[in-house]
Scaffold this motif. Structure first.
Motif, PDB file in Angstrom:
ATOM      1  N   LEU A 150       0.811  -1.220   0.000  1.00 51.80           N
ATOM      2  CA  LEU A 150       0.000   0.000   0.000  1.00 51.80           C
ATOM      3  C   LEU A 150       0.845   1.272   0.000  1.00 51.80           C
ATOM      4  O   LEU A 150       0.445   2.288  -0.579  1.00 51.80           O
ATOM      5  CB  LEU A 150      -0.933   0.003   1.213  1.00 51.80           C
ATOM      6  N   LEU A 151       2.005   1.216   0.638  1.00 57.71           N
ATOM      7  CA  LEU A 151       2.828   2.417   0.739  1.00 57.71           C
ATOM      8  C   LEU A 151       4.021   2.394  -0.214  1.00 57.71           C
ATOM      9  O   LEU A 151       4.887   3.271  -0.158  1.00 57.71           O
ATOM     10  CB  LEU A 151       3.340   2.573   2.179  1.00 57.71           C
ATOM     11  N   LYS A 152       4.062   1.404  -1.100  1.00 54.40           N
ATOM     12  CA  LYS A 152       5.228   1.215  -1.949  1.00 54.40           C
ATOM     13  C   LYS A 152       5.538   2.445  -2.803  1.00 54.40           C
ATOM     14  O   LYS A 152       6.679   2.908  -2.857  1.00 54.40           O
ATOM     15  CB  LYS A 152       5.039  -0.002  -2.855  1.00 54.40           C
ATOM     16  N   ASP A 153       4.535   3.002  -3.468  1.00 58.04           N
ATOM     17  CA  ASP A 153       4.781   4.141  -4.359  1.00 58.04           C
ATOM     18  C   ASP A 153       5.326   5.343  -3.593  1.00 58.04           C
ATOM     19  O   ASP A 153       6.261   6.021  -4.055  1.00 58.04           O
ATOM     20  CB  ASP A 153       3.498   4.527  -5.097  1.00 58.04           C
ATOM     21  N   LYS A 154       4.754   5.603  -2.422  1.00 56.84           N
ATOM     22  CA  LYS A 154       5.204   6.749  -1.634  1.00 56.84           C
ATOM     23  C   LYS A 154       6.634   6.552  -1.139  1.00 56.84           C
ATOM     24  O   LYS A 154       7.450   7.491  -1.162  1.00 56.84           O
ATOM     25  CB  LYS A 154       4.262   6.982  -0.453  1.00 56.84           C
ATOM     26  N   MET A 155       6.934   5.348  -0.668  1.00 57.58           N
ATOM     27  CA  MET A 155       8.276   5.087  -0.172  1.00 57.58           C
ATOM     28  C   MET A 155       9.291   5.046  -1.321  1.00 57.58           C
ATOM     29  O   MET A 155      10.423   5.528  -1.182  1.00 57.58           O
ATOM     30  CB  MET A 155       8.307   3.773   0.611  1.00 57.58           C
ATOM     31  N   ASP A 156       8.899   4.493  -2.455  1.00 54.08           N
ATOM     32  CA  ASP A 156       9.797   4.437  -3.609  1.00 54.08           C
ATOM     33  C   ASP A 156      10.125   5.825  -4.145  1.00 54.08           C
ATOM     34  O   ASP A 156      11.177   6.032  -4.757  1.00 54.08           O
ATOM     35  CB  ASP A 156       9.184   3.592  -4.729  1.00 54.08           C
ATOM     36  N   SER A 157       9.234   6.786  -3.909  1.00 48.39           N
ATOM     37  CA  SER A 157       9.519   8.146  -4.355  1.00 48.39           C
ATOM     38  C   SER A 157      10.598   8.807  -3.494  1.00 48.39           C
ATOM     39  O   SER A 157      11.195   9.810  -3.909  1.00 48.39           O
ATOM     40  CB  SER A 157       8.238   8.984  -4.318  1.00 48.39           C
ATOM     41  N   LEU A 158      10.862   8.230  -2.311  1.00 43.16           N
ATOM     42  CA  LEU A 158      11.866   8.798  -1.405  1.00 43.16           C
ATOM     43  C   LEU A 158      13.191   8.048  -1.441  1.00 43.16           C
ATOM     44  O   LEU A 158      14.237   8.629  -1.142  1.00 43.16           O
ATOM     45  CB  LEU A 158      11.331   8.790   0.036  1.00 43.16           C
ATOM     46  N   PHE A 159      13.129   6.760  -1.767  1.00 38.69           N
ATOM     47  CA  PHE A 159      14.321   5.929  -1.712  1.00 38.69           C
ATOM     48  C   PHE A 159      14.471   5.127  -3.002  1.00 38.69           C
ATOM     49  O   PHE A 159      13.500   4.557  -3.501  1.00 38.69           O
ATOM     50  CB  PHE A 159      14.252   4.960  -0.521  1.00 38.69           C
ATOM     51  N   ALA A 160      15.697   5.060  -3.474  1.00 35.19           N
ATOM     52  CA  ALA A 160      15.958   4.380  -4.745  1.00 35.19           C
ATOM     53  C   ALA A 160      15.942   2.862  -4.605  1.00 35.19           C
ATOM     54  O   ALA A 160      15.619   2.151  -5.559  1.00 35.19           O
ATOM     55  CB  ALA A 160      17.297   4.840  -5.316  1.00 35.19           C
TER      56      ALA A 160
END
Length: 366
Positions: A150-160
């Motif tokens: 559920l939070l993958k997109d948000k977290m991926d936008s912060l970390f490579a």
């Protein structure tokens, strides 16, 4: 007669002060007791802050009524310097050098908030905190499977880069994860017995150097909301000088059982780290679920630098539930690094833990 009474009172107080220091020393080095052999005895480290307060009380008492006797509690703090410094270090701050890596460890409680009921704002608050704080290496505990999706997109936008490990069954599962700007080469789960806890080593490529980051979530104490309430009552009654024998025995038995399970887990991770750090720099993070004067923390710190003890100031209460005055979250490193300005950040209250942060710079102490 009055003079004799004063002399008697002074001698009694001095004796009590010396006895307090003796107990403080025994408790301060109780982290050498293996909970696998003596589970109840291993819990006495939890009383260490109370002994510190009592000795401080004696210091204030002597300074008011007999200044020359203040040497007794002062020497008590000196001889118990090692455990005192471990529990509540007071280090001189230094400027963080350019090029230091910012490492953060945070038990996010499933992004559900700090209480037993779900907080719909917790996930967004935590992600916004990550966005502002910009850690280079972020290690999470209780980052459950559903949050990975559920939070993958948000977290991926912060970390490579991101990876995780899941432990336990469908009914009792727990995940630990790593988010970082550095490429992840591989991961290795460190085997030990636990139904829903675990440790994983993530191998990172940091500017051409392989660095091993070991993220841990050791055995939980499994205290229910009712247990925590009973524990707070025990503390309150202890302060008031009252006994709470039945509650004390019940809570102590649960804590002792968890401590007994954590001991071999810490041993397994320590053995792994000792083997790996002969070849690679190592960073150890995570929720140890144990207090600073404990077998778990001492074993994990062997051969490593405890970044909080080395560079921080104050208690650093990483578990933020009232009544539980403990630092159970840690960052440690091998001597390939020099740590700077480790601290527990209490500015965010979206979990039942506070994040612990430290900066690490490649290099050796002169």
């Amino acid at each position: 007669m009055i003079s004799q009474l004063k002399t008697f009172t002074r001698k009694m107080a001095a004796g009590a002060n010396v006895a307090t220091i003796a107990v403080m020393l025994l408790v301060g080095f109780s982290d050498y007791v293996n909970p696998a052999s003596h589970p109840i005895l291993s819990l006495v480290g939890l009383t260490f802050p109370f002994l510190l307060v009592i000795n401080l009380g004696f210091l204030i008492f002597w300074l008011i009524f007999c200044k020359r006797m203040a040497i007794i509690p002062f020497l008590g703090f000196v001889v118990a310097y090692a455990p005192v410094h471990t529990y509540i270090p007071f280090n001189i701050p230094h400027d963080t050098p350019i090029g230091a890596i910012k490492v953060m460890s945070y038990n996010v409680h499933g992004f559900n908030g700090r209480g037993s009921e779900h907080d719909p704002n917790a996930a967004n608050d935590i992600i916004e905190y990550f966005r502002k704080s910009k850690p280079d290496i972020l290690c999470l505990q209780e980052d459950y499977g559903w949050t990975q999706t559920l939070l993958k997109d948000k977290m991926d936008s912060l970390f490579a880069h991101h990876d995780y490990a899941t432990f336990g069954s469908v009914q009792l599962s727990n995940s630990i994860s790593i988010y970082t700007r550095f490429p992840i080469i591989k991961k290795e789960i460190i085997p030990y017995e636990s139904k829903g806890n675990g440790s994983c080593a993530f191998y990172l490529d940091i500017n051409g150097k392989t660095v091993v980051v070991v993220n841990n979530h050791f055995e939980s104490n499994c205290l229910t909301a009712d247990d925590k309430s009973r524990y707070k009552k025990i503390i309150q009654k202890a302060i008031e000088g009252e006994a709470a024998e039945s509650d004390t025995k019940y809570i102590a038995s649960k804590l002792a059982e968890a401590s007994k399970k954590r001991a071999p887990q810490a041993d397994a991770v320590h053995e792994y780290v000792e083997r790996v750090k002969k070849k690679y720099p190592v960073i150890v993070t995570g929720d140890f679920n144990d207090n600073p004067i404990s077998y778990t923390r001492r074993v994990m710190a062997k051969g490593l630098t405890d970044c909080y003890v080395e560079t921080a100031r104050g208690l650093g209460l990483s578990y933020n539930q009232k009544g539980f005055f403990v630092r159970i979250d840690n960052i440690m490193c091998s001597d390939h690094f020099i740590p700077y300005n480790c601290h527990v950040d209490d500015k965010i209250t979206a979990s039942d833990h506070n994040p612990i942060v430290s900066w690490l710079k490649f290099g050796y102490k002169p």
